[in-house]
Design a protein around this motif. Structure first.
Motif, PDB file in Angstrom:
ATOM      1  N   ARG A  75       0.825  -1.198   0.000  1.00  0.00           N
ATOM      2  CA  ARG A  75       0.000   0.000   0.000  1.00  0.00           C
ATOM      3  C   ARG A  75       0.860   1.250   0.000  1.00  0.00           C
ATOM      4  O   ARG A  75       0.633   2.176  -0.801  1.00  0.00           O
ATOM      5  N   LYS A  76       1.857   1.294   0.904  1.00  0.00           N
ATOM      6  CA  LYS A  76       2.717   2.476   0.974  1.00  0.00           C
ATOM      7  C   LYS A  76       3.547   2.626  -0.298  1.00  0.00           C
ATOM      8  O   LYS A  76       3.789   3.740  -0.769  1.00  0.00           O
ATOM      9  N   GLN A 135       1.250   4.175  -2.800  1.00  0.00           N
ATOM     10  CA  GLN A 135       0.939   5.557  -2.432  1.00  0.00           C
ATOM     11  C   GLN A 135       2.082   6.493  -2.783  1.00  0.00           C
ATOM     12  O   GLN A 135       1.863   7.576  -3.341  1.00  0.00           O
ATOM     13  N   ASN A 136       3.299   6.093  -2.477  1.00  0.00           N
ATOM     14  CA  ASN A 136       4.455   6.977  -2.658  1.00  0.00           C
ATOM     15  C   ASN A 136       5.304   6.597  -3.862  1.00  0.00           C
ATOM     16  O   ASN A 136       6.384   7.146  -4.038  1.00  0.00           O
ATOM     17  N   ALA A 191      -5.801   1.312  -2.534  1.00  0.00           N
ATOM     18  CA  ALA A 191      -4.446   1.845  -2.454  1.00  0.00           C
ATOM     19  C   ALA A 191      -4.298   3.094  -3.309  1.00  0.00           C
ATOM     20  O   ALA A 191      -3.617   4.054  -2.919  1.00  0.00           O
ATOM     21  N   ASP A 205      -5.365   6.317  -1.829  1.00  0.00           N
ATOM     22  CA  ASP A 205      -4.322   6.940  -1.015  1.00  0.00           C
ATOM     23  C   ASP A 205      -3.354   7.757  -1.858  1.00  0.00           C
ATOM     24  O   ASP A 205      -2.822   8.767  -1.400  1.00  0.00           O
ATOM     25  N   VAL A 206      -3.119   7.303  -3.101  1.00  0.00           N
ATOM     26  CA  VAL A 206      -2.255   8.072  -4.006  1.00  0.00           C
ATOM     27  C   VAL A 206      -2.802   9.483  -4.172  1.00  0.00           C
ATOM     28  O   VAL A 206      -2.062  10.476  -4.151  1.00  0.00           O
ATOM     29  N   LYS A 237      -3.194  11.347  -0.296  1.00  0.00           N
ATOM     30  CA  LYS A 237      -1.994  11.729   0.473  1.00  0.00           C
ATOM     31  C   LYS A 237      -0.704  11.230  -0.148  1.00  0.00           C
ATOM     32  O   LYS A 237       0.321  11.137   0.547  1.00  0.00           O
ATOM     33  N   GLY A 238      -0.721  10.921  -1.432  1.00  0.00           N
ATOM     34  CA  GLY A 238       0.483  10.451  -2.088  1.00  0.00           C
ATOM     35  C   GLY A 238       0.941  11.368  -3.194  1.00  0.00           C
ATOM     36  O   GLY A 238       0.882  12.594  -3.078  1.00  0.00           O
ATOM     37  N   LYS A 269      -3.215   6.905 -10.388  1.00  0.00           N
ATOM     38  CA  LYS A 269      -1.764   6.721 -10.291  1.00  0.00           C
ATOM     39  C   LYS A 269      -1.050   7.691 -11.207  1.00  0.00           C
ATOM     40  O   LYS A 269      -1.457   7.906 -12.352  1.00  0.00           O
ATOM     41  N   ASN A 317       2.267  10.196   5.267  1.00  0.00           N
ATOM     42  CA  ASN A 317       2.609   9.038   4.470  1.00  0.00           C
ATOM     43  C   ASN A 317       2.295   7.740   5.196  1.00  0.00           C
ATOM     44  O   ASN A 317       2.930   6.719   4.987  1.00  0.00           O
ATOM     45  N   GLY A 356      -0.581   5.959   5.312  1.00  0.00           N
ATOM     46  CA  GLY A 356      -1.636   5.087   4.803  1.00  0.00           C
ATOM     47  C   GLY A 356      -2.792   5.035   5.776  1.00  0.00           C
ATOM     48  O   GLY A 356      -3.263   6.051   6.262  1.00  0.00           O
TER      49      GLY A 356
END
Length: 880
Positions: free
Chosen positions: A533-534, A537-538, A656, A659-660, A663-664, A679, A855, A857
């Motif tokens: 997931r992280k 996101q990042n 996931a 989250d991008v 907060k990504g 994405k 960051n 998640g």
């Protein structure tokens, strides 16, 4: 005179002598032979004539094989609401069919009166007309007097279509005789109304208009059934010479001809004197000029990018589905009178057009790339072609850094003029020239309804579209996809069939490709144990490469095929380059979008639409139905879906990618009142920038970059996200904000944040979504504080709360079948990953500037490892 006995006897003897008798007989025989010969010649001539005529007749088409209907009709495109949006027609097919009942009686009578006054009386041939033309030809020497009937003219236009190629009088005579013969036969087969209806739908009425309805629209901007007497006479007068009597360009000539038509109608008692006077005094030509202002030709000269692609798709489908040749399919499209029901949403398309036309949506320092082609004729008569590449080489002799980018079209034109002057210095003359300046950086966008696969709108570039069927960056161009490929090449197969979850962790650490080149994160730092997931996101590159190594590149490539990508390299003969090298995208660089040929915008959009559609892929559809000229269904183009990933996998990826955006790396693409998952994608040298995102309603992909693959300046690296946000905000105005439906095959559970296993009392925990078949069953063995006897594993329960009220049935996994074990880290079949320009020596910089500082998640506890982005306060930048 001597009448004596001797003299008389002598004469008698001379008469009855043998010699005299022979002479007389010979004379009589000669006369008989000559007479017989003359009779024989006459018979031969008659027989030859009859034979010739029979031969001419035999060479004519059989009446049952003759089609008197017009040869070409205009095709129309309709949007998803049934509104006509485009007319497609060949030069001689701008024809709109109407029935005789829809054509005013005054127009029928006007045409008959001026073209064939005995139309309702003759049997296809006007004998009186032929006699009149013959007398005039003999007495005046003028053979221009016409005697063809409407029936003959109909045959000439629709059957004997090659009459313009006749080069001898014999060819002309043969055609005319066949025409007359068939005219008689046609009148036996069809009644006058059928013949007249086809004629009125066939005739050339000037200004590219064929048939009375197209002409009525052209000249008066109204339907033919709404024409008055004066307007009917105006049209009827055109057909004799469509250029000379064109009422737009030659109103005076047409006015004289209109009076002649009205005179004939009055003489033949089709109209009264009062009607004649009223029509003659009508100011019809002012209305014609006004109609041209209301219906300018410029509106229909250049097809839109969507229309370009629809025409390509229709031609391909007519060839592949119906078996037509390329020529036949093209002719049917532009001359077949088809009705094509497209998927275009005109309101959405207007939003794209308006935002792409707004200069405020682009970087201030716009450049212009030159596209140039020149053909000249040398003094010796030879034709020579010159290209933009040759122009570039010419100026690089003076400036090695010269490219085809200019600060303004005016600056570029100066170079064009200088180059052309050098070429023409030897006396050459210009045959043709094309000069076009495209603003840079460029962009393209596609919008798909993921539930149907319908392409609702697209745009293939910024700047004025100056021609039809030009470069379409949304459907034709292939560009490197960057990190958008992480989802479809790596994480989709990992979650779908390799047993991984969003809580599965990989060590984010310095790592290398098999050839020893480093795998670099955008921040040049590493975050230690990192969940999938992280990593999504990042956009962490090391985790993506490690994950694909576990999945295996061959399986990742198979999933990409299932997601509908058609431009990938598979290591076959078809992937051999000019140097004999065979390329394959089954390597680790594919995780980061480092592929051989790049992808098309529309295909990347469709792949993400499959995720938004619960894992079901639908090939993009541009039209739903094609009807032929008679209204019969020619092609039914229905949506056909196939399962690529399970609905649970699709939901996990969506979660996931939310989250991008939240907060990504994609916070710049948040919408005002709508849930978004998506994405970002950025190639190493900032040659290509992407964002692909979707809501519960639509999927949209945007690309930006230079056509010549130049590096995008730092101040131009976010405008594509701004475009995406503006377009999607407007598209979703008035729509209810709703979340993505969680299927019944997904459950929530608390797990250890660092290991993804069931937590013990000392574990930092997070709440994560899982496919019910992938719920963890083992407990963390890295965090344990206190006496183990005090911890009762049986007391732990999964949190089965659902975010939504609705749930979908689980969809079986897709066809991908791999013999890999899932923990295979051997990458001997993956290649070096160096077949693109990414992976080495990335630049540092801030791509988006939209980091929120969060960051974590879905963390519900304290992250003991600190910030997964390596402590950088800047928004992570993707170099792959």
């Amino acid at each position: 005179m001597n009448y004596g006995k001797r003299s008389t006897s002598k004469k008698r003897n001379a008469l009855i002598s043998r010699t005299s008798m022979l002479e007389k007989r010979a004379h009589v025989s000669f006369i008989r032979v000559l007479f017989t010969a003359l009779i024989a010649v006459c018979v031969m001539v008659v027989c030859l004539g009859i034979g010739s005529f029979r031969g001419v007749i035999a060479g004519a088409p059989h009446v049952n094989d003759v089609d008197i209907s017009p040869l070409g009709y205009a095709t129309f495109l309709y949007d998803d609401q049934g509104t006509q949006m485009r007319q497609l027609s060949a030069p001689t097919s701008n024809r709109l069919p109407v029935s005789l009942e829809q054509i005013p009686v005054n127009l029928q009578h006007a045409v008959v009166a001026i073209e064939d006054e005995r139309f309702y009386e003759h049997n296809g041939i006007d004998v009186r007309g032929i006699a009149r033309a013959a007398v005039k030809a003999i007495t005046t020497g003028n053979f221009s007097e016409g005697a063809s009937t409407i029936t003959q003219q109909l045959l000439k236009n629709n059957v004997f279509t090659d009459w313009t190629n006749e080069s001898t009088q014999l060819e002309r005579f043969t055609r005319k005789f066949q025409e007359q013969y068939l005219a008689v036969e046609i009148e036996k087969k069809y009644n006058k109304d059928v013949i007249l209806e086809n004629y009125l739908n066939t005739i050339n009425l000037g200004a590219g208009s064929y048939g009375v309805q197209a002409a009525s629209k052209k000249y008066f901007n109204k339907d033919v059934w709404d024409l008055n007497l004066s307007e009917c006479a105006t049209l009827a007068g055109i057909t004799q010479n469509p250029t000379k009597f064109n009422p737009i360009t030659n109103p005076k000539s047409n006015s004289k001809r209109r009076k002649e038509v009205l005179d004939h109608m009055l003489d033949q008692k089709y109209i009264s004197q009062d009607e004649y006077n009223e029509a003659l005094n009508d100011d019809v030509y002012t209305r014609i000029q006004t109609a041209q202002l209301e219906n300018p030709e410029e509106e229909s000269t250049v097809y839109t990018y969507f229309e370009d692609e629809v025409t390509n798709q229709v031609i391909n489908d007519l060839m592949n589905i119906k078996g037509y040749s390329k020529t036949q399919a093209t002719n049917l499209l532009y001359s077949g009178g088809l009705k094509i029901m497209t998927t275009l949403d005109s309101n959405i398309q207007q939003i794209l057009d308006e935002e792409y036309a707004n200069p405020d949506n682009y970087p201030a320092d716009t450049q212009y790339e030159l596209d140039y082609a020149l053909t000249v004729q040398t003094p010796s008569g030879e034709q020579v072609n010159y290209s933009k590449e040759m122009l570039q080489l010419y100026f690089r002799d003076q400036d090695p850094e010269f490219d085809l980018l200019f600060s303004s079209p005016e600056e570029g034109q100066q170079y064009v003029d200088q180059y052309k002057a050098n070429i023409l210095a030897d006396g050459s003359t210009v045959v043709s020239e094309r000069v076009n300046f495209a603003p840079q950086p460029q962009s393209s966008m596609t919008v798909i309804d993921q539930h149907t696969g319908y392409v609702k709108a697209l745009i293939g570039g910024r700047g004025e579209k100056t021609a039809s069927l030009t470069l379409n960056r949304a459907t034709d161009t292939t560009r490197q996809p960057g990190s958008t490929f992480k989802i479809v090449s790596t994480y989709a197969p990992a979650l779908n069939e390799k047993g991984d979850t969003l809580a599965t962790t990989f060590m984010d650490e310095p790592y290398e490709y098999p050839d020893g080149s480093p795998v670099n994160n955008a921040s040049r730092t590493y975050g230690g144990e990192t969940t999938i997931r992280k990593a999504i996101q990042n956009s962490i590159n090391v985790v993506a490469v490690k994950c694909l190594e576990q999945v295996t590149p061959s399986l990742g490539l198979k999933y990409l095929d299932d997601f509908g990508f058609t431009t990938l390299a598979h290591g076959t003969e078809a992937d051999k380059d000019a140097n004999g090298n065979i390329w394959s995208d089954a390597n680790l660089a594919t995780a980061l979008g480092g592929i051989t040929n790049g992808v098309k915008n529309i295909e990347l959009c469709a792949a993400y639409a499959a995720i938004a559609n619960n894992g079901n892929y639908i090939k993009p559809i541009y039209y739903t139905q094609i009807l032929d000229h008679d209204g019969n269904v020619l092609i039914e183009n229905s949506s056909v879906s196939r399962s690529v990933i399970k609905d649970s996998t699709a939901y996990l990826l969506t979660s996931a990618m939310k989250d991008v955006v939240n907060k990504g790396t994609g916070t710049a693409c948040q919408l005002d009142n709508m849930t978004v998952a998506g994405k970002t994608g950025t190639t190493e040298d900032y040659n290509d920038l992407w964002f692909v995102g979707y809501t519960p309603y639509y999927t949209c992909a945007v690309w930006s970059g230079y056509d010549n693959n130049e590096k995008i300046p730092e101040d131009a690296r976010n405008f594509h996200k701004n475009l995406w946000r503006k377009v999607m905000n407007r598209i979703h105005e008035g729509l209810d904000d709703k979340d993505f439906d969680m299927p019944a095959s997904v459950e929530k559970a608390s797990v250890c944040e660092e290991t993804g296993l069931l937590p013990r009392s000392g574990c930092p925990t997070i709440t994560e979504y899982f496919d019910i078949s992938s719920l963890p069953t083992e407990y963390c063995d890295q965090h344990f504080y206190g006496n183990s006897d005090d911890y009762d594993e049986d007391s732990y329960n999964y949190d089965e709360d659902s975010d939504t009220d609705s749930a979908a049935d689980a969809i079986p996994t897709a066809a991908p079948d791999s013999t890999d074990t899932g923990d295979n880290a051997d990458n001997t079949d993956n290649g070096s990953g160096d077949n693109t320009d990414n992976g080495e020596n990335p630049d540092n910089g801030d791509d988006t500037g939209d980091d929120t500082g969060d960051n974590t998640g879905d963390d519900s506890g304290d992250n003991g490892d600190g910030d997964d982005s390596g402590g950088s306060e800047d928004d992570p930048v993707e170099y792959y």
